[in-house]
Motif scaffolding. Sequence first.
Motif: not given
Length: 811
Positions: A271, A275, A343, A378-379
């Motif tokens: 990653r 993202g 994402s 994406r986090r």
Amino acid sequence: MIWERAARAFWPLAGLLACFFAVFAFGGVAAMPVPGLLWLVGGALIALLAAAIWGGLRYRHVRETEAVERLDRTLPGRPLTALRDRAAIGGEGELWQAHLTQMQERAAVARAVRPDAGLTRRDPYALRLAALVALVMALIFGGTEQMGQGISALAATISRPAGQADGMASGPTWEGWAKPPDYTRRPTIYLNALPEGEMLTLPKGSVISFRLYDEESQVTQDIGAALGDEIRAGDITAEKSGTFEIAGRRFDVTILPDQPPVIRAGDSASRRADGRMVQPFEAEDDHGVVSAKALISLDIENVSRQYGLAAEPEPREAIALELPLPRSADPSRMSGQLVEDLSRHPWANLPVRLSLQAVDGIGQEGTAEPESMVLPGRRFFDPLAAALIEIRRDLLWSRENAKRSAEILRAVTWQPQGFVEEGLYLQLRGAVRILEAGPLDEAERDKLAEALWKAAVQLEDGGLADALERMKQAQEKLSEAIRNGASPDEVQRLMNELKEATDAYTQMLAEQGKADPAERFTKNQERQQITGDQIQQMMDEIQRLMNEGRMAEAQQLLEQFNRMMENLQVTNDGDPNGSSDGQGNRSMNGLADTLREQQRLSDEAFREMQEQFGQGEGESSGNSEELAQRQRELREELGQQRGLLPGEGTQQGDDARQRLDDAGRAMEDAEESLRNGDPGGAMQRQADAIQSMREGMRALGDMLGQDEQRRTGDDSDRGQEGSGSQSAAPEGEQRRSGQSDSRQGQSMLDPLGREQSSNGNVTTPDGRLAEGDIDPAARARSLLDEIRRRSGDQERPRAERDYLERLLDRF
């Protein structure tokens, strides 16, 4: 007068000589059959002899008295004759002397008589002009090769015995070619040039073409199906090993089987900071892979079926992504990376199965074993943003989660004071009402999912997007004021607003960088770095240009400033890393992107030139203005990148800036040529820009290499003072060796700035054409066939078909 009399007498002879020269230059003599050639030579000699005799009989030498008489007729009173007169009566008194003085004055103003051969009356059909045009065209478009062929044919016709003129063979009785499939990148083989008894090894699907030039020759074969019904010319598709015979010559053929391609995934997907998913892959095929794709399907067995994922998922098609196939010196083995932003996909951060597929030139498919992985996405680290993303995932998983999602939204929006902004609170309460209103259709669900995503991004970024939007609005207002000629007070007020918006954006960006819990994921993020002092210097330069009244330059710099701020990463003024190797690598990456865009623009300019030729000289396809605008944007982008180059004050850094300056000037000239409808001139300047950019990147790479060596040396020195650090020096040597090898392996450029093979060979050691090279024999044949096809197309313009016929006559 000599020229006039010569032109009147010998213009038929000169016209015949010009026509005969044009016939030789355009290959007309070489194309004539032997009997016709003999008649042509005889008739030409008779015509030349007759024209020479006719001119010799009509030509008369010019006497001096005739020249004086011709000049005297152009003067009033014929003064030259009067000066030779003598007084008959009365003697030569004062009156006679006055007369002579007057005649001398008139004679003194005599000028050369304008020549007039009177050819218009003698040649009413302008045959002399037609012969002159033929001569000029022959000098411009004719060739010495055609003239040599014509002279050779003429000499052979004269020297050949009369009894053997018809029976002597003029060339081979047959010709043959073996053309492997295009995807194999193997060259075409000319069968006549093969030694007797040599085995012919061909890939499966090769096409053997033959042409028979006499009535007795025949073709027999057992290697494949024949294409076409022509007896004297045809094609054979080689499908199996065997033999074929042409005009009594035997060829043994061995067919190489085509193996299916092999593809496999590299390291596990990673990653990136933004993202995006990065998945390395490798592919192999005996003749090269022509296409590949990745299929991603949900790994339902490994999904943790709890909370919102407990319901049965709604059916979704597998994700199909085309794999980018990089160019490689060895087409049978390649490696690359799939970079894709997934994402927003409902399966982001969930277990999936990745399957890679590759296809070769004949449609054979190779599939890799499916691999289990978590789809990168994406986090979100803000608690509320993460909750909204989970609600979004549950809704996209199944619309049965609508009731549960509404309850969660009610919970996270309870007592929002100091926790949720009012605008966001109202949006989330509206989402609750939609979820509780009844069953959702797909359109409503997707619209709601998009709103939840935007809300989560706004929470995660901490209002950074709004700050950027305010800065862009301030810039647009200032640009419009400059264009409309606003008052200095109004321009200054808008300039102050832009400064305030820029300060707020950079401060928020810097604060976010310090407090970002995802900092560990941003190490490889490619973003521009710039210090606060550099931003202030750029703003001061815009202010100075406006104060000096140079509004056009101020607006151009303002647009560059806005694009730079959109992709900004602020560094501390005292941070030594602000202009370190990381910044150099980012500059190198940015220049590489600009170089690729310039090469792509040069290709489009070439196609524009081809379209102009097809439409007729002077006509344009209307695409030049768009290309010029793109060239301008590319030049502005290059100027921005030059301002951010590291190493100012060093030899390599200054050299890199100088090369980019040269590239910028070449781009500006190319833009002007495109606006003037001259894509040919633009291509030359674009090639200069590409070359200058490459030289600048080479200087920047040398500077970064020296910095790496210095850091390696420092690390080695520090390592010698401690324990277990003796391997630093060898590693530094390895890096330097790798950099040297990479510089030695730089490819050469063609006239348009494109990369080509560094050694210039047509084939690799295994007999395969190098990647990007063109098989000359196959290319020549295909071009000739295409010219024939187009020349027979009656729907094409007459001018184009005439040009194609001239090409056929010449080649």
